[in-house]
Design a protein around this motif. Structure first.
Motif, PDB file in Angstrom:
ATOM      1  N   PHE A  72      -0.472   2.603  -6.904  1.00 50.43           N
ATOM      2  CA  PHE A  72      -0.156   2.602  -5.470  1.00 50.43           C
ATOM      3  C   PHE A  72      -0.406   3.970  -4.847  1.00 50.43           C
ATOM      4  O   PHE A  72      -0.753   4.069  -3.667  1.00 50.43           O
ATOM      5  CB  PHE A  72       1.257   2.062  -5.186  1.00 50.43           C
ATOM      6  N   SER A  73      -0.261   5.054  -5.611  1.00 53.64           N
ATOM      7  CA  SER A  73      -0.530   6.384  -5.046  1.00 53.64           C
ATOM      8  C   SER A  73      -2.019   6.557  -4.756  1.00 53.64           C
ATOM      9  O   SER A  73      -2.394   7.206  -3.770  1.00 53.64           O
ATOM     10  CB  SER A  73      -0.033   7.478  -5.986  1.00 53.64           C
ATOM     11  N   GLN A  74      -2.878   5.972  -5.581  1.00 52.62           N
ATOM     12  CA  GLN A  74      -4.313   6.027  -5.321  1.00 52.62           C
ATOM     13  C   GLN A  74      -4.658   5.288  -4.031  1.00 52.62           C
ATOM     14  O   GLN A  74      -5.509   5.726  -3.247  1.00 52.62           O
ATOM     15  CB  GLN A  74      -5.095   5.434  -6.496  1.00 52.62           C
ATOM     16  N   LYS A  75      -3.986   4.181  -3.791  1.00 50.55           N
ATOM     17  CA  LYS A  75      -4.224   3.451  -2.538  1.00 50.55           C
ATOM     18  C   LYS A  75      -3.663   4.223  -1.346  1.00 50.55           C
ATOM     19  O   LYS A  75      -4.229   4.165  -0.246  1.00 50.55           O
ATOM     20  CB  LYS A  75      -3.607   2.057  -2.626  1.00 50.55           C
ATOM     21  N   GLU A  76      -2.581   4.952  -1.550  1.00 48.58           N
ATOM     22  CA  GLU A  76      -2.061   5.794  -0.479  1.00 48.58           C
ATOM     23  C   GLU A  76      -3.091   6.854  -0.085  1.00 48.58           C
ATOM     24  O   GLU A  76      -3.250   7.167   1.094  1.00 48.58           O
ATOM     25  CB  GLU A  76      -0.758   6.466  -0.912  1.00 48.58           C
ATOM     26  N   ASP A  77      -3.783   7.409  -1.069  1.00 50.26           N
ATOM     27  CA  ASP A  77      -4.871   8.357  -0.768  1.00 50.26           C
ATOM     28  C   ASP A  77      -5.902   7.700   0.142  1.00 50.26           C
ATOM     29  O   ASP A  77      -6.368   8.295   1.130  1.00 50.26           O
ATOM     30  CB  ASP A  77      -5.568   8.797  -2.063  1.00 50.26           C
ATOM     31  N   GLN A  78      -6.275   6.479  -0.206  1.00 52.41           N
ATOM     32  CA  GLN A  78      -7.282   5.763   0.561  1.00 52.41           C
ATOM     33  C   GLN A  78      -6.806   5.486   1.985  1.00 52.41           C
ATOM     34  O   GLN A  78      -7.532   5.728   2.945  1.00 52.41           O
ATOM     35  CB  GLN A  78      -7.629   4.445  -0.135  1.00 52.41           C
ATOM     36  N   TYR A  79      -5.584   5.020   2.119  1.00 50.44           N
ATOM     37  CA  TYR A  79      -5.071   4.670   3.446  1.00 50.44           C
ATOM     38  C   TYR A  79      -4.922   5.904   4.329  1.00 50.44           C
ATOM     39  O   TYR A  79      -5.173   5.852   5.533  1.00 50.44           O
ATOM     40  CB  TYR A  79      -3.731   3.952   3.323  1.00 50.44           C
TER      41      TYR A  79
END
Length: 294
Positions: A72-79
Motif C-alpha cells: 500500500f505504501s508503493q501505491k501511496e507513492d503513485q497516488y
C-alpha cells in the motif's frame, strides 16, 4: 465509497471529533482528552464505524502485515505523484454551534485547481468566502493553511519513521479493509508526524480511509487560527485507478477569552479530471456564423 475498477502554525492538533473519536484515540493509545462538547452525529452520507474499547483476538491477515504495508505504501507513492496531474473542485465549510449543539453560523469557500493559460497549475476561487460566523472572524489565508495537511502520509520514504501494527479488519462502506495503527517512532520539534489509524482495502491493498492527527514534540499540530486537530478522511476511486481524498471532517472547540465555540470542519473534493498537458493549446472557439447576403 465505490470502486470503479516556528510559531506552531501548520508545521507545529488538539481535541477529537466528538465522543466517538475520544474512544478511538484511547483504543489506539493516543493522548485522548475529555470532550468539551456534546457529541455530534456523523454526517449521513458516510457510514462511520468506530473501534471498540474491549480487546479481541485478532485473526492474522491473508498476507503478512509487512507485505501489506509494503504494497500500500508503493501505491501511496503513485497516488501522490498522479494527484498533481489532476484538477478538482474543493469546498471548505466550517460550522459554528452554540453550547446546545445548534448551528449558529457558517463559513464556506469553493476553489478549483486548474491549469492556467501560462501552463502553471493554480488554485482559483470560484465562490468567494461567505461567512455568518458569530464568535470570530476568519481570513482566507487562515483557511488556506489547511492545504498544508499531507494527503498521503505513509509513502515508502516515510515508512521508516513509523511503527505500524495490524489490529484487525472492518468494513468501510462496501469495502472490507485491514486496519493498521500508526505511531511515529520519534518526535521532533519542527516536523509533524501522523498518528492514528489507516484502513487498507483487503483485495487491492490501497488506503481507503485515514483517521488521526499530526503531532510533534510540542504536542498536537493545528493552524494558528483554527483548532482542528483530528481528521477523518475518506477516499474516492478516481478513473478506476487512483484513491484520492474526497471527504475530510473534524470537530473541535475554539477557546476564546470569554467563551468556547464548538466548530465542525468539512472539506470535499469533487469533479476530479486530468489537467491538460502544459503548453497544450487552449481550445479555440468556433468562428461566428456569417449571415448570407440578401
Amino acid at each position: 465509497m465505490r470502486r470503479k475498477k516556528n510559531d506552531r502554525r501548520w508545521s507545529s492538533c488538539r481535541a477529537a471529533i466528538g465522543l466517538g473519536a475520544v474512544i478511538l484515540l484511547s483504543a489506539i493509545g493516543g493522548r485522548a482528552q475529555e470532550s468539551r462538547q456534546a457529541p455530534l452525529e456523523p454526517p449521513p452520507e458516510h457510514d462511520v464505524r468506530r473501534l471498540g474499547t474491549e480487546p479481541e483476538a485478532v485473526a492474522p491477515p491473508a498476507l503478512p502485515p509487512e507485505e501489506i504495508i509494503r504494497r500500500f505504501s508503493q501505491k501511496e507513492d503513485q497516488y501522490l505523484a498522479v494527484r498533481t496531474t489532476y484538477g478538482y473542485r474543493k469546498t471548505i465549510r466550517i460550522d459554528e454551534f452554540d453550547r446546545d449543539g445548534k448551528p449558529v453560523g457558517q463559513y464556506s469557500m469553493v476553489t478549483e485547481v486548474t491549469r492556467a493559460s501560462n501552463g502553471q497549475v493554480i488554485s482559483k476561487t470560484v465562490q468567494k468566502p461567505q461567512s455568518t460566523l458569530r464568535s470570530f472572524t476568519l481570513e482566507t489565508e487562515d483557511v488556506k493553511e489547511l492545504d498544508r495537511i499531507p494527503a498521503f502520509p505513509l509513502t515508502t520514504t516515510q515508512l521508516a519513521k513509523y511503527d505500524l501494527k495490524y489490529i484487525g479488519e472492518e468494513q468501510v462502506d462496501e469495502i472490507q479493509a485491514y486496519i493498521f495503527q500508526v505511531k511515529p517512532k520519534t518526535l521532533e520539534r519542527t516536523r509533524a508526524y501522523f498518528e492514528g489509524i489507516v484502513w487498507v482495502d483487503t483485495k487491492y491493498l490501497e488506503v481507503v480511509k485515514t483517521y488521526g492527527k499530526w503531532v510533534n514534540e510540542l504536542g498536537d499540530v493545528h493552524t494558528a487560527m483554527l483548532p482542528f486537530a483530528t481528521f477523518e478522511t475518506y477516499r474516492e476511486n478516481v478513473d478506476g485507478k487512483y484513491w484520492f481524498p474526497n471527504y475530510m471532517r473534524s470537530d473541535d472547540t475554539l477557546h476564546l477569552k470569554d467563551t468556547e465555540v464548538p466548530l465542525r470542519l468539512v472539506i470535499k473534493w469533487t469533479e476530479f479530471k486530468p489537467l491538460p498537458a502544459a503548453g497544450a493549446a487552449a481550445p479555440q472557439a468556433a468562428p461566428a456564423a456569417v449571415p448570407d447576403k440578401p
